[in-house]
Design a protein around this motif. Structure first.
Motif, mmCIF file in Angstrom:
data_model
loop_
_atom_site.group_PDB
_atom_site.id
_atom_site.type_symbol
_atom_site.label_atom_id
_atom_site.label_comp_id
_atom_site.label_asym_id
_atom_site.label_seq_id
_atom_site.Cartn_x
_atom_site.Cartn_y
_atom_site.Cartn_z
ATOM 1 N N UNK A 1 0.837 -1.211 0.000
ATOM 2 C CA UNK A 1 0.000 0.000 0.000
ATOM 3 C C UNK A 1 0.864 1.251 0.000
ATOM 4 N N UNK A 2 1.825 1.292 0.921
ATOM 5 C CA UNK A 2 2.661 2.492 1.049
ATOM 6 C C UNK A 2 3.560 2.712 -0.159
ATOM 7 N N UNK A 3 3.959 1.643 -0.812
ATOM 8 C CA UNK A 3 4.745 1.783 -2.032
ATOM 9 C C UNK A 3 3.977 2.597 -3.074
ATOM 10 N N UNK A 4 2.703 2.235 -3.217
ATOM 11 C CA UNK A 4 1.896 2.925 -4.237
ATOM 12 C C UNK A 4 1.502 4.323 -3.755
ATOM 13 N N UNK A 5 1.227 4.455 -2.444
ATOM 14 C CA UNK A 5 0.764 5.733 -1.900
ATOM 15 C C UNK A 5 1.898 6.741 -1.755
ATOM 16 N N UNK A 6 3.127 6.261 -1.858
ATOM 17 C CA UNK A 6 4.288 7.113 -1.602
ATOM 18 C C UNK A 6 4.299 8.394 -2.448
ATOM 19 N N UNK A 7 4.156 8.225 -3.739
ATOM 20 C CA UNK A 7 4.197 9.369 -4.659
ATOM 21 C C UNK A 7 3.067 10.366 -4.408
ATOM 22 N N UNK A 8 1.825 9.875 -4.436
ATOM 23 C CA UNK A 8 0.695 10.786 -4.192
ATOM 24 C C UNK A 8 0.819 11.529 -2.851
ATOM 25 N N UNK A 9 1.342 10.839 -1.852
ATOM 26 C CA UNK A 9 1.536 11.456 -0.536
ATOM 27 C C UNK A 9 2.565 12.587 -0.630
ATOM 28 N N UNK A 10 3.689 12.257 -1.265
ATOM 29 C CA UNK A 10 4.789 13.211 -1.396
ATOM 30 C C UNK A 10 4.348 14.458 -2.155
ATOM 31 N N UNK A 11 3.542 14.224 -3.188
ATOM 32 C CA UNK A 11 3.127 15.341 -4.029
ATOM 33 C C UNK A 11 1.864 16.009 -3.471
ATOM 34 N N UNK A 12 1.314 15.442 -2.396
ATOM 35 C CA UNK A 12 0.083 15.984 -1.839
ATOM 36 C C UNK A 12 -1.080 15.892 -2.806
ATOM 37 N N UNK A 13 -1.132 14.790 -3.544
ATOM 38 C CA UNK A 13 -2.156 14.665 -4.591
ATOM 39 C C UNK A 13 -3.536 14.331 -4.042
ATOM 40 N N UNK A 14 -3.570 13.594 -2.907
ATOM 41 C CA UNK A 14 -4.889 13.266 -2.375
ATOM 42 C C UNK A 14 -4.813 13.020 -0.869
ATOM 43 N N UNK A 15 -5.994 13.060 -0.229
ATOM 44 C CA UNK A 15 -6.080 12.886 1.221
ATOM 45 C C UNK A 15 -5.944 11.425 1.586
ATOM 46 N N UNK A 16 -5.453 11.195 2.796
ATOM 47 C CA UNK A 16 -5.411 9.829 3.317
ATOM 48 C C UNK A 16 -6.845 9.332 3.473
ATOM 49 N N UNK A 17 -6.992 8.026 3.516
ATOM 50 C CA UNK A 17 -8.319 7.470 3.711
ATOM 51 C C UNK A 17 -8.906 6.984 2.400
ATOM 52 N N UNK A 18 -10.190 7.211 2.227
ATOM 53 C CA UNK A 18 -10.904 6.668 1.070
ATOM 54 C C UNK A 18 -10.287 7.124 -0.251
#
Lengths: 242, 259
Positions: free
Chosen positions: B109-126
């Motif tokens: 999960x975190x592997x895929x979420x890493x980029x969007x998180x770093x770039x602030x592309x979407x909120x955590x959760x749903x």
């Protein structure tokens, strides 16, 4: 680095070489068969004709060998570019040569029947047609094996001449039969022989086109003038226009 | 390069040259990368194909002593020079997948979420769940990992890891995906899955792939460019290059009559 004639993997060259050798042998056999069939027809030589009929099996077995070998190279080497064109055209040309062999054998077979019947004057013209088709086969095979696309195109152009002679001959034999119905049996066989020889020219033409594709990588446009009008001859008397 | 006959190119390179210290690795290369197509770069080792690939998202910037000159554009905008795109933003738009699968030592999960998180592309959760799921689905991996998203990405098989890396690249919504020999460490089945994936991604992304496998280039690409000694020798429709290449050098290379 530079480009060599040979592949880095030497066994690949050996495999392709086998294909080329078999094709050369097959072509040589077909030429010899056709030459012998024409001679047998001219000389009413039943022995020679029988040899031709029996000799076709050797061409067929070479065709089978080439099919196997080509499939093997395709499966194991996954050839590309000119190698791919060499393998694919070898496969198709073997098919064309096999047909030439069949037609030559059929000429010989019919000449055996002709030998039992009184000679027909047009036999001489038919054997002339045969020699022309033989020259086309010989030249086109030389062009293929020598990698000469120009020479192949010259052969392709000569098919027109063969077609014209065949049409003229068809007309001549037809007239001959009308004048003397007793000649219908030998003349019918002669018509088939002439048609076989004309078909051999078509196979030589196909080989010419594949030779051109193998060497240049380009297919030829289908714009050749067809001059065999025999198919539309006949009908109402006096209306056998072209 | 006009024979590509494609719609306007997604990326272009003009007079592109790269020097590593004193060595000229790429000299005066012009190439258009057609939009929505797979472009394969082939050529012997050291021919400059990987160097070229790395120029497309400024990965060469990270190599000390590397000097890039010439022009590269993305949708017509230059990516180098004073008006060039910010490299971080550029790499989000032009993603990359490497030769060896290199998942982070984190959960799938975190592997895929890493980029969007770093770039602030979407909120955590749903929101994030949805991005992770759709990225893994696009990479053809969702079915295999949906019940173990919390396990380590490094625990997957090689082929799965590579598809995870593709999912990771997709997660930030790139427009172009660069692949540097993505299958060289994989077995034939895993390779076939990646190739199928490349084929299905082509609708949405422009893909550039460097491969040593000529058959792979023939299978997955629509356009093939052949590099030799830092220059482009031939570029054309893949079908054309593999049946009737225009240049002797290309023919020598792809048929194995080289060297």
């Amino acid at each position: 680095m530079s480009i060599g004639e040979q592949h880095i993997v030497k066994s690949y060259d050996i495999e392709l070489g086998k294909l080329g050798d078999a094709l050369a042998r097959m072509g040589g056999l077909a030429e010899a068969q056709l030459a012998a069939a024409i001679e047998a027809l001219e000389n009413r030589d039943g022995e020679q004709a029988a040899e031709v009929v029996g000799g076709d099996a050797r061409i067929d077995s070479l065709d089978a060998f080439i099919n196997e070998q080509a499939i093997k190279v395709l499966a194991l080497r996954a050839p590309v570019a000119d190698d791919l064109r060499t393998v694919v055209t070898a496969l198709k040309i073997a098919g064309e040569i096999e047909r030439v062999g069949d037609l030559a054998a059929n000429v010989a077979k019919r000449s055996l029947v002709l030998n039992q019947l009184p000679p027909v004057a047009q036999t001489r013209s038919v054997s002339r047609l045969g020699r022309l088709s033989l020259a086309m086969v010989k030249d086109v095979l030389d062009a293929y094996l020598g990698g000469d696309s120009e020479r192949a195109l010259v052969v392709r152009d000569r098919d027109q001449e063969l077609d014209e002679i065949h049409s003229a001959l068809f007309r001549e034999i037809l007239t001959y039969m009308m004048e003397d119905p007793r000649t219908i049996t030998p003349c019918s066989h002669l018509l088939f022989i002439a048609k076989n020889l004309e078909r051999i020219g078509d196979h030589a033409t196909n080989i010419a086109e594949m030779t051109h594709f193998r060497i240049t990588g380009k297919s030829l446009p289908e714009e050749r003038i067809k001059c065999d009008t025999a198919a539309s001859l006949g009908g109402l008397p006096g209306h056998d226009t072209i | 390069m006009s024979e590509q006959g494609a719609p306007s190119p997604k990326m272009t390179a003009r007079h592109l040259a790269v020097r590593y210290g004193g060595k000229l690795a790429l000299k005066d290369v012009d190439l258009d990368i057609a939009s929505g197509r797979v472009t394969a770069l082939i050529g012997p080792s050291g021919c400059g194909k990987s160097t070229f690939l790395r120029c497309l998202n400024r990965m060469n910037d990270t190599i000390p002593g590397a000097k890039v000159s010439g022009e590269v554009t993305l949708d017509g905008a230059p990516i180098y020079g004073r008006d060039g795109l910010d490299p971080v933003l550029l790499r989000a738009r032009v993603g990359m997948v490497f030769q060896r699968p290199n998942p982070f030592p984190k959960s799938i999960y975190d592997n895929v979420a890493f980029g969007p998180r770093l770039m602030g592309l979407c909120h955590e959760g749903a929101d994030m769940d949805a991005v992770v799921q759709s990225s893994l689905e696009s990479a053809g991996l969702w079915g295999e990992v949906k019940d173990r998203l919390a396990t380590k990405g490094t625990g997957l098989s090689g082929g799965q890891q590579q598809r995870l890396c593709i999912a990771r690249a997709i997660a930030v919504g790139p427009e172009v995906i660069l692949m540097d020999e993505p299958c060289s460490a994989l077995d034939p089945i895993a390779t076939a899955k990646i190739e199928e994936l490349i084929d299905s991604l082509r609708d949405q992304y422009t893909i550039v792939i460097v491969t040593h496998s000529m058959q792979q280039a023939a299978r997955v690409s629509q356009i093939t460019a052949f590099f030799h000694l830092g220059a482009i020798i031939e570029v054309g429709a893949t079908e054309q290059v593999f049946t009737a290449p225009a240049k002797e050098l290309t023919q020598g290379y792809i048929t194995g009559r080289f060297g």
